[in-house]
Design an enzyme around this catalytic site. Structure first.
Site, PDB file in Angstrom:
ATOM      1  N   ASP A  49       0.881  -1.203  -0.110  1.00 17.69           N
ATOM      2  CA  ASP A  49       0.124  -0.011  -0.231  1.00 17.69           C
ATOM      3  C   ASP A  49       0.772   1.318  -0.148  1.00 17.69           C
ATOM      4  O   ASP A  49       1.581   1.406   1.138  1.00 17.69           O
ATOM      5  CB  ASP A  49      -0.863   0.047   1.175  1.00 17.69           C
ATOM      6  N   TYR A  54       3.141   9.616  -0.529  1.00 21.30           N
ATOM      7  CA  TYR A  54       4.435   9.195   0.189  1.00 21.30           C
ATOM      8  C   TYR A  54       5.676   9.123  -0.409  1.00 21.30           C
ATOM      9  O   TYR A  54       6.742   9.185   0.239  1.00 21.30           O
ATOM     10  CB  TYR A  54       4.055   7.692   0.489  1.00 21.30           C
ATOM     11  N   LYS A  79      -2.688   5.836  -4.494  1.00 11.77           N
ATOM     12  CA  LYS A  79      -3.790   6.867  -4.239  1.00 11.77           C
ATOM     13  C   LYS A  79      -3.549   8.304  -5.043  1.00 11.77           C
ATOM     14  O   LYS A  79      -2.364   8.570  -5.142  1.00 11.77           O
ATOM     15  CB  LYS A  79      -4.009   6.979  -2.881  1.00 11.77           C
ATOM     16  N   HIS A 110      -7.563   9.548  -1.934  1.00 13.12           N
ATOM     17  CA  HIS A 110      -6.732   9.456  -0.986  1.00 13.12           C
ATOM     18  C   HIS A 110      -7.572  10.316   0.310  1.00 13.12           C
ATOM     19  O   HIS A 110      -7.693   9.700   1.562  1.00 13.12           O
ATOM     20  CB  HIS A 110      -5.418  10.093  -0.866  1.00 13.12           C
TER      21      HIS A 110
HETATM   22  N1  LIG Z   1      -5.058   6.356   3.720  1.00 12.96           N
HETATM   23  C1  LIG Z   1      -4.636   7.283   4.440  1.00 12.96           C
HETATM   24  O1  LIG Z   1      -4.863   8.241   4.561  1.00 12.96           O
HETATM   25  C2  LIG Z   1      -3.450   6.550   5.199  1.00 12.96           C
HETATM   26  C3  LIG Z   1      -3.073   7.288   6.456  1.00 12.96           C
HETATM   27  C4  LIG Z   1      -2.114   6.547   7.257  1.00 12.96           C
HETATM   28  C5  LIG Z   1      -1.444   5.445   6.681  1.00 12.96           C
HETATM   29  N2  LIG Z   1      -1.890   4.660   5.634  1.00 12.96           N
HETATM   30  C6  LIG Z   1      -1.519   3.417   5.378  1.00 12.96           C
HETATM   31  O2  LIG Z   1      -1.605   2.488   6.215  1.00 12.96           O
HETATM   32  C7  LIG Z   1      -0.122   1.941   6.683  1.00 12.96           C
HETATM   33  C8  LIG Z   1      -0.157   1.668   8.179  1.00 12.96           C
HETATM   34  O3  LIG Z   1      -0.541   2.668   8.724  1.00 12.96           O
HETATM   35  P1  LIG Z   1       0.613   3.495   9.792  1.00 12.96           P
HETATM   36  O4  LIG Z   1       1.929   3.619   9.057  1.00 12.96           O
HETATM   37  O5  LIG Z   1       0.058   4.869  10.085  1.00 12.96           O
HETATM   38  O6  LIG Z   1       0.672   2.861  10.938  1.00 12.96           O
HETATM   39  P2  LIG Z   1       0.696   1.221  11.904  1.00 12.96           P
HETATM   40  O7  LIG Z   1       1.023   0.374  10.708  1.00 12.96           O
HETATM   41  O8  LIG Z   1      -0.479   1.325  12.504  1.00 12.96           O
HETATM   42  O9  LIG Z   1       1.929   1.671  12.761  1.00 12.96           O
HETATM   43  C9  LIG Z   1       3.327   1.635  12.160  1.00 12.96           C
HETATM   44  C10 LIG Z   1       4.216   1.946  13.605  1.00 12.96           C
HETATM   45  O10 LIG Z   1       4.436   0.823  14.270  1.00 12.96           O
HETATM   46  C11 LIG Z   1       5.840   0.476  14.521  1.00 12.96           C
HETATM   47  N3  LIG Z   1       5.303  -1.171  14.080  1.00 12.96           N
HETATM   48  C12 LIG Z   1       5.341  -2.000  13.293  1.00 12.96           C
HETATM   49  N4  LIG Z   1       5.233  -3.310  13.284  1.00 12.96           N
HETATM   50  C13 LIG Z   1       5.434  -3.253  14.830  1.00 12.96           C
HETATM   51  C14 LIG Z   1       5.479  -4.227  15.812  1.00 12.96           C
HETATM   52  N5  LIG Z   1       5.221  -5.495  15.414  1.00 12.96           N
HETATM   53  N6  LIG Z   1       5.634  -3.882  16.922  1.00 12.96           N
HETATM   54  C15 LIG Z   1       5.849  -2.727  17.343  1.00 12.96           C
HETATM   55  N7  LIG Z   1       5.942  -1.530  16.653  1.00 12.96           N
HETATM   56  C16 LIG Z   1       5.514  -1.868  15.444  1.00 12.96           C
HETATM   57  C17 LIG Z   1       6.315   1.073  13.160  1.00 12.96           C
HETATM   58  O11 LIG Z   1       7.543   1.393  13.385  1.00 12.96           O
HETATM   59  P3  LIG Z   1       8.752   0.645  12.401  1.00 12.96           P
HETATM   60  O12 LIG Z   1       8.872   0.907  10.986  1.00 12.96           O
HETATM   61  O13 LIG Z   1       9.932   1.159  12.875  1.00 12.96           O
HETATM   62  O14 LIG Z   1       9.022  -0.975  12.722  1.00 12.96           O
HETATM   63  C18 LIG Z   1       5.645   2.429  12.809  1.00 12.96           C
HETATM   64  O15 LIG Z   1       6.167   3.312  13.879  1.00 12.96           O
HETATM   65  C19 LIG Z   1       0.540   2.911   6.162  1.00 12.96           C
HETATM   66  O16 LIG Z   1       2.137   2.776   6.122  1.00 12.96           O
HETATM   67  C20 LIG Z   1      -0.130   3.595   4.745  1.00 12.96           C
HETATM   68  O17 LIG Z   1       0.227   2.584   3.706  1.00 12.96           O
HETATM   69  C21 LIG Z   1      -2.795   5.233   4.807  1.00 12.96           C
END
Ligand SMILES: NC(=O)c1ccc[n+]([C@@H]2O[C@H](COP(=O)([O-])OP(=O)(O)OC[C@H]3O[C@@H](n4cnc5c(N)ncnc54)[C@H](OP(=O)(O)O)[C@@H]3O)[C@@H](O)[C@H]2O)c1
Length: 289
Positions: A49, A54, A79, A110
Site C-alpha cells: 500500500d 508518500y 492513491k 486519498h
Molecule cells: N489512507 C490514508 O490516509 C492513510 C493514512 C495513514 C496510513 N495509511 C497506510 O496504512 C499503513 C499503516 O499505517 P501507519 O503506518 O500509519 O501505522 P501502523 O502500521 O499502525 O504503525 C506503524 C508504526 O508501528 C511500528 N511497528 C510496526 N510493526 C510493529 C510491531 N510488530 N511492534 C511494534 N511496533 C511496530 C512501526 O515502526 P517501524 O517501521 O520502525 O517498525 C511504525 O512506527 C501506512 O503505512 C499506509 O500505507 C494510509
C-alpha cells in the site's frame, strides 16, 4: 476455512484482495522502502500500500522487481493526491510510470478533497480502461459514500481505507460497508507511529494469554472481523512478526474484550475538515531519484 497469509477477500467486482499487506507511509524513499518491500514479498506478503504523497512509489516498484515475485501475483494499491483531483488520469499514469507497472490493482481517492465526486467518476473510466483493476476511497465517512451515489456514480467503491484499530473500531462504518458490499481496509492498524495501543495493559494481558505479540493480537482481531490490514514496518523482524497471525484464533469472547477497548479515538485529521487544512501542514512532494 482457516485463515492464512494467502487469505483474500472478494471485492464487489470479483477481484481478490489479500487480507494482509505492507504499508509504506513514512518509509523513506530509496533503500529503506525498497528493502522493506522486497523483505515483505519474500516473507509471503502479496500486497503493498503506497500513495503519491508518500513519495516512494519508485522505491516500491524497485523492491517489487528485486523480489522476483511475478507482478501479477502482487496486489498494488496507490492513491490519488489532491494536486491531481482535477486530472485523475494524469495522476494515475504518473504513478504507474513511477511504480514501473502498467496497471495498479487498487486506486483510491486519498481523501474526500473538494471535487471528490467528479474525481470518482473519472476513476470509474480509468477502471473501465484497465489502468486500475479496482477503485475505492480513503478517509470517507458514510455521508461521503452516499454522496457518490447521489452524484451519479455507477459503481460502488470496492474499498474504503480508514484509520481502524481497537481504539477506533469504526463499527458503524464497518456495518454500513458490509451492507453496501464495500471492503473496509484498516490503516494505522497498530495505532500508527508513536502509538500507545501496543502497550495497553488490556492488550498486553490477552497477548500473554495467546503467547503472541500485542501487534499480532490486534492485527488478528481486525482480520477476524473481515477487515484488511496494512501494518507498516521497515524492520525485517517486525515485518515477519506482523505476518505471523495464523497459528492462533481469537475466541468470540476475546474478540469482544478487544472490541470493548473502542473509544472512537481517531488520530488522523477529520475528513470533513480536510479542505480547510492549511496547505503548509501537508507533506511536501519530493521527487525520488
Ligand atoms: N489512507 C490514508 O490516509 C492513510 C493514512 C495513514 C496510513 N495509511 C497506510 O496504512 C499503513 C499503516 O499505517 P501507519 O503506518 O500509519 O501505522 P501502523 O502500521 O499502525 O504503525 C506503524 C508504526 O508501528 C511500528 N511497528 C510496526 N510493526 C510493529 C510491531 N510488530 N511492534 C511494534 N511496533 C511496530 C512501526 O515502526 P517501524 O517501521 O520502525 O517498525 C511504525 O512506527 C501506512 O503505512 C499506509 O500505507 C494510509
Amino acid at each position: 476455512m482457516a485463515l492464512s497469509i494467502k487469505s483474500v477477500v472478494e471485492l464487489n467486482n470479483g477481484l481478490n484482495m489479500p487480507l494482509l499487506g505492507l504499508g509504506v507511509f513514512r518509509s523513506q524513499a530509496g533503500e529503506e522502502t525498497r528493502s522493506a518491500v522486497r523483505t515483505a514479498l519474500e516473507y509471503g506478503y502479496r500486497m503493498i500500500d503506497t500513495a503519491r504523497i508518500y513519495c516512494n512509489e519508485k522505491s516500491v516498484g524497485r523492491g517489487i522487481k528485486d523480489s522476483l515475485v511475478p507482478r501479477e501475483d502482487i496486489f498494488i494499491t496507490t492513491k490519488l493526491w489532491k494536486d491531481d483531483f482535477e486530472n485523475p488520469r494524469r495522476g494515475l499514469e504518473q504513478s504507474l510510470e513511477r511504480l514501473g507497472v502498467d496497471y495498479v490493482d487498487l486506486y483510491l481517492l486519498h481523501w474526500p478533497f473538494k471535487g471528490y465526486c467528479q474525481a470518482y467518476l473519472e476513476l470509474e473510466q480509468l477502471q473501465r480502461e484497465g489502468l486500475c483493476k479496482a477503485i475505492g476511497v480513503s478517509n470517507f465517512k458514510i455521508h461521503h459514500l452516499e454522496d457518490l451515489k447521489a452524484h451519479g456514480a455507477s459503481t460502488i467503491p470496492q474499498v474504503n481505507q480508514v484509520e481502524c484499530h481497537p481504539l477506533n473500531a469504526e463499527n458503524e462504518l464497518l456495518n454500513y460497508c458490509r451492507k453496501q458490499n464495500i471492503i473496509l481496509e484498516a490503516y494505522s492498524p497498530l495505532g500508527g507511529e508513536g502509538n500507545t495501543l501496543l502497550s495497553d495493559p488490556r492488550i498486553a494481558s490477552l497477548s500473554d494469554y495467546y503467547k503472541v505479540s500485542p501487534a499480532q493480537l490486534i492485527l488478528r482481531w481486525n482480520i477476524q472481523r473481515g477487515v484488511v490490514v496494512i501494518p507498516k514496518s521497515i524492520r525485517p523482524q517486525r515485518i515477519l512478526e506482523n505476518s505471523q497471525l495464523y497459528s492462533f484464533e481469537l475466541t468470540m469472547d476475546d474478540m469482544d474484550v478487544i472490541s470493548d477497548i473502542n473509544a472512537n479515538l481517531r488520530r488522523a485529521y477529520d475528513s470533513d475538515k480536510i479542505d480547510q487544512r492549511p496547505a503548509s501542514t501537508f507533506p511536501k512532494i519530493i521527487e525520488e531519484e
